[in-house]
Design an enzyme around this catalytic site. Structure first.
Site, PDB file in Angstrom:
ATOM      1  N   ASP A  13       0.866  -0.959   0.161  1.00 24.49           N
ATOM      2  CA  ASP A  13       0.014   0.209   0.097  1.00 24.49           C
ATOM      3  C   ASP A  13       1.181   1.366   0.148  1.00 24.49           C
ATOM      4  O   ASP A  13       0.467   2.239   0.425  1.00 24.49           O
ATOM      5  CB  ASP A  13      -0.826   0.246   1.492  1.00 24.49           C
ATOM      6  CG  ASP A  13      -1.931  -1.302   1.401  1.00 24.49           C
ATOM      7  OD1 ASP A  13      -1.810  -1.686   0.423  1.00 24.49           O
ATOM      8  OD2 ASP A  13      -2.022  -1.915   2.488  1.00 24.49           O
ATOM      9  N   LYS A  16       2.232   1.705  -5.015  1.00 23.41           N
ATOM     10  CA  LYS A  16       3.577   1.306  -6.212  1.00 23.41           C
ATOM     11  C   LYS A  16       2.389   1.773  -7.647  1.00 23.41           C
ATOM     12  O   LYS A  16       3.448   2.040  -8.654  1.00 23.41           O
ATOM     13  CB  LYS A  16       3.268  -0.141  -6.027  1.00 23.41           C
ATOM     14  CG  LYS A  16       4.343  -0.280  -4.715  1.00 23.41           C
ATOM     15  CD  LYS A  16       4.464  -1.336  -4.967  1.00 23.41           C
ATOM     16  CE  LYS A  16       3.321  -2.683  -4.835  1.00 23.41           C
ATOM     17  NZ  LYS A  16       2.956  -2.636  -3.066  1.00 23.41           N
ATOM     18  N   GLY A  17       1.262   1.542  -7.861  1.00 22.14           N
ATOM     19  CA  GLY A  17       0.006   1.685  -8.924  1.00 22.14           C
ATOM     20  C   GLY A  17       0.315   3.387  -8.875  1.00 22.14           C
ATOM     21  O   GLY A  17       0.517   3.100 -10.815  1.00 22.14           O
ATOM     22  N   ASN A  38      -4.258 -10.767  -4.649  1.00 18.25           N
ATOM     23  CA  ASN A  38      -5.073 -10.344  -3.211  1.00 18.25           C
ATOM     24  C   ASN A  38      -4.998  -8.544  -3.476  1.00 18.25           C
ATOM     25  O   ASN A  38      -4.657  -7.836  -2.104  1.00 18.25           O
ATOM     26  CB  ASN A  38      -3.977 -10.863  -2.284  1.00 18.25           C
ATOM     27  CG  ASN A  38      -2.678 -11.055  -2.897  1.00 18.25           C
ATOM     28  OD1 ASN A  38      -2.208 -11.239  -3.745  1.00 18.25           O
ATOM     29  ND2 ASN A  38      -1.876 -11.874  -1.678  1.00 18.25           N
ATOM     30  N   ALA A  39      -3.349  -8.328  -4.207  1.00 17.58           N
ATOM     31  CA  ALA A  39      -2.921  -7.141  -4.236  1.00 17.58           C
ATOM     32  C   ALA A  39      -3.954  -6.078  -4.944  1.00 17.58           C
ATOM     33  O   ALA A  39      -4.099  -6.487  -5.819  1.00 17.58           O
ATOM     34  CB  ALA A  39      -1.023  -7.012  -4.664  1.00 17.58           C
ATOM     35  N   GLY A  40      -4.009  -5.099  -4.136  1.00 18.34           N
ATOM     36  CA  GLY A  40      -4.444  -3.986  -5.695  1.00 18.34           C
ATOM     37  C   GLY A  40      -3.910  -2.597  -5.686  1.00 18.34           C
ATOM     38  O   GLY A  40      -2.948  -1.972  -4.895  1.00 18.34           O
ATOM     39  N   HIS A  41      -3.846  -2.096  -6.444  1.00 17.27           N
ATOM     40  CA  HIS A  41      -3.036  -1.024  -6.897  1.00 17.27           C
ATOM     41  C   HIS A  41      -4.716  -0.011  -7.322  1.00 17.27           C
ATOM     42  O   HIS A  41      -5.343  -0.101  -8.020  1.00 17.27           O
ATOM     43  CB  HIS A  41      -1.965  -1.143  -8.350  1.00 17.27           C
ATOM     44  CG  HIS A  41      -1.275  -1.943  -8.138  1.00 17.27           C
ATOM     45  ND1 HIS A  41      -0.471  -2.021  -8.322  1.00 17.27           N
ATOM     46  CD2 HIS A  41      -0.758  -2.043  -6.731  1.00 17.27           C
ATOM     47  CE1 HIS A  41       0.534  -3.497  -8.020  1.00 17.27           C
ATOM     48  NE2 HIS A  41      -0.211  -3.477  -6.471  1.00 17.27           N
ATOM     49  N   THR A 130      -5.990 -12.833   2.623  1.00 14.64           N
ATOM     50  CA  THR A 130      -7.082 -11.828   2.257  1.00 14.64           C
ATOM     51  C   THR A 130      -8.427 -13.353   1.426  1.00 14.64           C
ATOM     52  O   THR A 130      -9.890 -13.083   1.529  1.00 14.64           O
ATOM     53  CB  THR A 130      -6.721 -11.391   0.985  1.00 14.64           C
ATOM     54  OG1 THR A 130      -6.274 -12.644  -0.103  1.00 14.64           O
ATOM     55  CG2 THR A 130      -6.114 -10.644   0.721  1.00 14.64           C
ATOM     56  N   GLN A 224       3.340  -6.802  -3.346  1.00 14.35           N
ATOM     57  CA  GLN A 224       2.912  -6.545  -2.171  1.00 14.35           C
ATOM     58  C   GLN A 224       3.926  -5.954  -1.416  1.00 14.35           C
ATOM     59  O   GLN A 224       5.070  -5.184  -2.744  1.00 14.35           O
ATOM     60  CB  GLN A 224       2.879  -7.872  -0.986  1.00 14.35           C
ATOM     61  CG  GLN A 224       1.410  -8.336  -1.298  1.00 14.35           C
ATOM     62  CD  GLN A 224       1.348  -9.793  -2.860  1.00 14.35           C
ATOM     63  OE1 GLN A 224       2.659  -9.341  -3.146  1.00 14.35           O
ATOM     64  NE2 GLN A 224       0.386  -9.696  -2.899  1.00 14.35           N
ATOM     65  N   THR A 300      -7.988  -3.761  -2.004  1.00 17.25           N
ATOM     66  CA  THR A 300      -8.606  -5.260  -2.549  1.00 17.25           C
ATOM     67  C   THR A 300      -9.625  -5.922  -1.157  1.00 17.25           C
ATOM     68  O   THR A 300     -10.614  -5.958  -1.803  1.00 17.25           O
ATOM     69  CB  THR A 300      -7.770  -6.738  -2.155  1.00 17.25           C
ATOM     70  OG1 THR A 300      -7.164  -6.533  -2.761  1.00 17.25           O
ATOM     71  CG2 THR A 300      -8.069  -7.767  -2.550  1.00 17.25           C
ATOM     72  N   THR A 414       3.347  13.306  -4.230  1.00 22.18           N
ATOM     73  CA  THR A 414       2.518  14.077  -3.353  1.00 22.18           C
ATOM     74  C   THR A 414       1.340  14.220  -3.792  1.00 22.18           C
ATOM     75  O   THR A 414       0.935  15.577  -3.394  1.00 22.18           O
ATOM     76  CB  THR A 414       3.359  15.978  -3.555  1.00 22.18           C
ATOM     77  OG1 THR A 414       3.105  16.360  -5.075  1.00 22.18           O
ATOM     78  CG2 THR A 414       4.723  15.972  -3.341  1.00 22.18           C
ATOM     79  N   SER A 415       0.656  13.199  -4.689  1.00 23.93           N
ATOM     80  CA  SER A 415      -0.715  13.279  -4.336  1.00 23.93           C
ATOM     81  C   SER A 415      -1.222  12.031  -5.645  1.00 23.93           C
ATOM     82  O   SER A 415      -0.132  11.729  -5.884  1.00 23.93           O
ATOM     83  CB  SER A 415      -1.267  14.172  -4.859  1.00 23.93           C
ATOM     84  OG  SER A 415      -1.544  14.230  -6.211  1.00 23.93           O
TER      85      SER A 415
END
Length: 430
Positions: A13, A16-17, A38-41, A130, A224, A300, A414-415
């Protein structure tokens, strides 16, 4: 041309996305090399928000090849649904833009059932999975009974693979109070989904070798964070695959010489989802403030993330185990307005001082963080796109992090917006 590995440097978290999406503009090929759905971007592109789980982040970039490598475990039904959802948002996904390694292991319905049954009955110490079957699928891969993408192309092979898997799983299910798997129903589901997956199947190792030899830029995308690595994470509260950078080339079929730059993604504070040790966790107003300002809910699972101060010891460890060349520091803007900031610079345990997190689980749980305090800043850093846009104290905070982890900042986010990024060193520079 340079090839870049992107690895999360904390418990996931880290953002990375967005960074992978930003870098993918400069890449020709984007590869997922480990993990499952199980990973969410979450990617924010203009007014559009994309939530990806199995698909590489590069799919939202037109004209790029996205690859799901053999180091991934793949739920074929989830992938079909995810592709349909992303297509509905106007993204072109075809065999020309998405490729799946033929030797990628599949997550089957009984893997998820086993995962959830174990977690539900584990009253001693829940892992906090998860429940999507990722761990059991990796177990079957190592146990040489997994079904792989290529097996979907031959019905006789598929039946043999299913029968081998069910000998093992039906025995496990009996012990957990679950009924046997319906063999014929499973085979029917696999036959139905097979053509939807096989259209993307290819010898990824060969394709990538050709791309590399022709000078194409390859971006390797981890799922992850490194602190969830099966070997170097906070075991047993970890994922079931190797997350660190060394897995990048193994997970797609290239040699270690294919990597030129390792970029670690580092959040300006620390979060964790699920169970396990977390030395700098905050159960006070500061922790609540970090969670609210950072919108800390899992992509996720939707689970609220645990929040705490930045832990320089942990990030220094992951910089070492992944051989990081530089880091991308994210969510600096979440710290805007804090009067005082704390950074963990060591641990105290049984009267001793440690500059790393011990390996033994009982020691990890008892480590007390040693903090260094720094003044915060009242100005906003949100949307800053140059060092000149940052308050002086924010720059000092960033520089102190560099000193403590022994790795330079290459990028600063920064965002969530793609262009709100300060580039210090281009990872793709030759």
């Amino acid at each position: 041309m340079a090839n870049v590995v992107v690895v999360g440097a904390q418990w996931g978290d880290e953002g990375k996305g967005k960074i992978v999406d930003w870098l993918s503009e400069r890449a020709d090929v984007i590869c997922r090399f480990q993990g499952g759905h199980n990973a969410g971007h979450t990617l924010v592109v203009g007014e559009e928000v994309y939530k990806l789980h199995a698909l590489p982040s590069g799919v939202v970039r037109g004209g790029k090849l996205s690859v799901i490598g053999n180091g991934v475990v793949l739920d074929p039904w989830h992938l079909v649904e995810e592709i349909a959802g992303i297509r509905a948002q106007g993204v072109d996904i075809s065999p020309e833009t998405l490729m799946i390694a033929e030797n990628t292991p599949l997550i089957l319905p009984f893997h998820g059932e086993l995962d959830r049954a174990r977690e539900g009955q584990n009253s001693v110490a829940k892992i906090g999975t998860t429940g999507r079957g990722i761990g059991p699928a990796y177990e079957d891969k190592v146990g040489r009974r997994v079904i792989r993408v290529a097996d979907l192309a031959d019905d006789a092979t598929l039946e043999l693979r299913v029968d081998r898997a069910l000998v093992h799983h039906n025995a496990l299910r009996s012990g957990l109070g679950l009924g046997p798997v319906d063999r014929e129903a499973l085979l029917a589901k696999l036959r139905e989904v097979a053509p939807k997956i096989l259209e993307f199947a290819a010898p990824v190792w060969k394709v990538l070798a050709d791309k590399q030899h022709s000078g194409k830029r390859i971006l390797f995308e981890g799922a992850q964070g490194a602190l969830l690595d099966i070997d170097f994470g906070t075991y047993p509260f970890v994922t079931s695959s190797n997350v660190i950078a060394g897995q990048a080339t193994t997970g797609v079929g290239l040699g270690p010489g294919a990597v030129d730059f390792v970029l670690g993604i580092v959040k300006a504070y620390t979060t964790r989802v699920g169970e396990g040790p977390f030395p700098t966790e905050l159960d006070d107003a500061d922790g609540q403030r970090l969670g609210e300002r950072g919108h800390e809910f899992g992509t996720t699972t939707g689970r609220k993330r645990r929040c705490g101060w930045f832990d320089a010891c942990l990030v220094r460890q992951t910089c070492a185990t992944s051989g990081m060349t530089g880091i991308a520091l994210t969510k600096l803007d979440v710290l805007d307005g804090f009067e005082t900031l704390k950074i963990c610079v060591g641990y105290e345990l049984d009267g001793q001082r440690f500059d790393y997190l011990p390996t033994a689980a009982d020691q990890q749980a008892r480590c007390v963080p040693v903090y260094e305090e720094m003044p915060g800043w009242s100005e906003s850093t949100e949307g800053a796109r140059s060092w000149a846009d940052l308050p002086g104290q924010a720059i000092k905070y960033v520089r102190r992090i560099e000193e403590l982890i022994g790795c330079p900042v290459s990028m600063l986010s920064t965002s969530p917006e793609r262009d709100d990024t300060i580039l210090v060193t281009d990872p793709f520079a030759d």
